[in-house]
Motif scaffolding. Sequence first.
Motif, PDB file in Angstrom:
ATOM      1  N   CYS A 295       0.817  -1.210   0.000  1.00  0.00           N
ATOM      2  CA  CYS A 295       0.000   0.000   0.000  1.00  0.00           C
ATOM      3  C   CYS A 295       0.863   1.278   0.000  1.00  0.00           C
ATOM      4  O   CYS A 295       1.652   1.499   0.925  1.00  0.00           O
ATOM      5  CB  CYS A 295      -0.915  -0.020   1.225  1.00  0.00           C
ATOM      6  SG  CYS A 295      -1.979   1.422   1.325  1.00  0.00           S
ATOM      7  N   GLY A 297      -0.415   4.136   0.382  1.00  0.00           N
ATOM      8  CA  GLY A 297      -0.992   4.974   1.425  1.00  0.00           C
ATOM      9  C   GLY A 297      -0.274   4.766   2.752  1.00  0.00           C
ATOM     10  O   GLY A 297       0.039   5.713   3.470  1.00  0.00           O
ATOM     11  N   CYS A 298      -0.001   3.510   3.091  1.00  0.00           N
ATOM     12  CA  CYS A 298       0.704   3.219   4.357  1.00  0.00           C
ATOM     13  C   CYS A 298       2.114   3.804   4.332  1.00  0.00           C
ATOM     14  O   CYS A 298       2.638   4.213   5.370  1.00  0.00           O
ATOM     15  CB  CYS A 298       0.743   1.711   4.594  1.00  0.00           C
ATOM     16  SG  CYS A 298      -0.870   1.044   5.055  1.00  0.00           S
ATOM     17  N   HIS A 345      -8.766  -2.726   2.731  1.00  0.00           N
ATOM     18  CA  HIS A 345      -7.854  -1.918   3.552  1.00  0.00           C
ATOM     19  C   HIS A 345      -7.873  -0.440   3.144  1.00  0.00           C
ATOM     20  O   HIS A 345      -7.922   0.444   4.002  1.00  0.00           O
ATOM     21  CB  HIS A 345      -6.426  -2.489   3.439  1.00  0.00           C
ATOM     22  CG  HIS A 345      -5.370  -1.534   3.852  1.00  0.00           C
ATOM     23  ND1 HIS A 345      -5.112  -1.225   5.177  1.00  0.00           N
ATOM     24  CD2 HIS A 345      -4.516  -0.765   3.120  1.00  0.00           C
ATOM     25  CE1 HIS A 345      -4.147  -0.332   5.244  1.00  0.00           C
ATOM     26  NE2 HIS A 345      -3.767  -0.030   4.017  1.00  0.00           N
ATOM     27  N   CYS A 349      -7.594   3.327   5.044  1.00  0.00           N
ATOM     28  CA  CYS A 349      -6.180   3.731   5.172  1.00  0.00           C
ATOM     29  C   CYS A 349      -6.069   5.250   5.045  1.00  0.00           C
ATOM     30  O   CYS A 349      -6.447   5.820   4.006  1.00  0.00           O
ATOM     31  CB  CYS A 349      -5.357   3.026   4.094  1.00  0.00           C
ATOM     32  SG  CYS A 349      -3.642   3.559   4.041  1.00  0.00           S
TER      33      CYS A 349
HETATM   34 ZN   LIG Z   1      -2.549   1.525   3.541  1.00  0.00          ZN
END
Ligand SMILES: [Zn+2]
Length: 364
Positions: A295, A297-298, A345, A349
């Motif tokens: 991800c 985003g993470c 997720h 997120c």
């Molecule tokens: Zn994420």
Amino acid sequence: MSNPSLEPEILISRLSHRPRHLLRAMITITSPPQSPDSTLADRVWTNRVSSLTSLDRLPPEIMSTLLDMLDIQSISRFARVSFRGDTFVQSHRAYRDLVAFAPQVLLALGRVGLIDLHSVAELHTALRTERCATCIEYGAFLFLPTCERCCWECLRYNPSLRMLLPKEAKRYFGLSERHLQRLRTFYVIPGKYGISANPAPEHCRLVSVKAARALGLVVQGSAEKLAHAMARRCKSTRLLVKGRYLQGEPAVSQGQDLLLLPSQGNIPTDNFFGVASILFSSLSKSGRVEDGLWCRGCEVTLRQYDSLRLPRDVLATVVPPNCEPQRVLLGLERRAWSKESFLDHIKHCYGARQLVPELATGND
Ligand SMILES: [Zn+2]
Ligand SMILES: [Zn+2]
């Protein structure tokens, strides 16, 4: 009306990536074999004969069961016995899937000296599984010595997914030189491993913690005696701490995300992280192949935390109390998801919503 930018494939292309620093931390096979024949490191070619004699008379289902029990090296040898044997093997589903979807794994097993350790059925079961063997998350890797699918987090924290030098196995599991001969030797493929890309020592041979622990229990007779044997050999606090960690029962997920449980204290450094694990595709019942999605985003969330820009209220929603934020956010950045779990997720997120603001409106 649905927003085209929220279509699953578009979201996946915008929000997922394959972080090279993580993938390079493990075994990488840069030139995958071109054909099943070349997947095998140690081939023995026998003269072809026209028939399998008594095996010819076996019903196909019995033959299939027998092929399942063979390891990859043996099944390949069997294919060379006769044209008929070759036909059986080429039509064997498990063998075909492994050659098609995991050729690097087969090659790696040959190079580390474990080509004959796991049966075709065991490898195929791992290929057909998505979940990490020791937690509830998607497992993007295979730990070669135990044939277990695993995630980054478990590779990092679970002692059974570690490797040791033989002399360390003696110390931590009360073994003698003679006992060591009963453990399989793992030959480290020369290269760089781990996040910091440390070069592996030359001609490095290791044993698996799981196998050494199991043997130690047999030799010593009980977990208590094994602990005493280790304590007698570990003369410093540092060695004792490591010994206790390696002998300890790994945390087993009871349906929770291990990353979100309180930290278990300091985990001893793993000098051989990555040397025995490799990226491993998963094959669903419907024939869908997945390689894991990471991800973006993470990654954004972690970067904001590192630069002190992550709002406190956001941090409180991502990291449970009693958990160390850096460990949780780093763990999320390194986590691979299946397609289905990834799409779920990103709805929650924080970083993904920063990158694709429509996600927030699309889900509210
Ligand atoms: Zn994420
Ligand atoms: Zn796991």
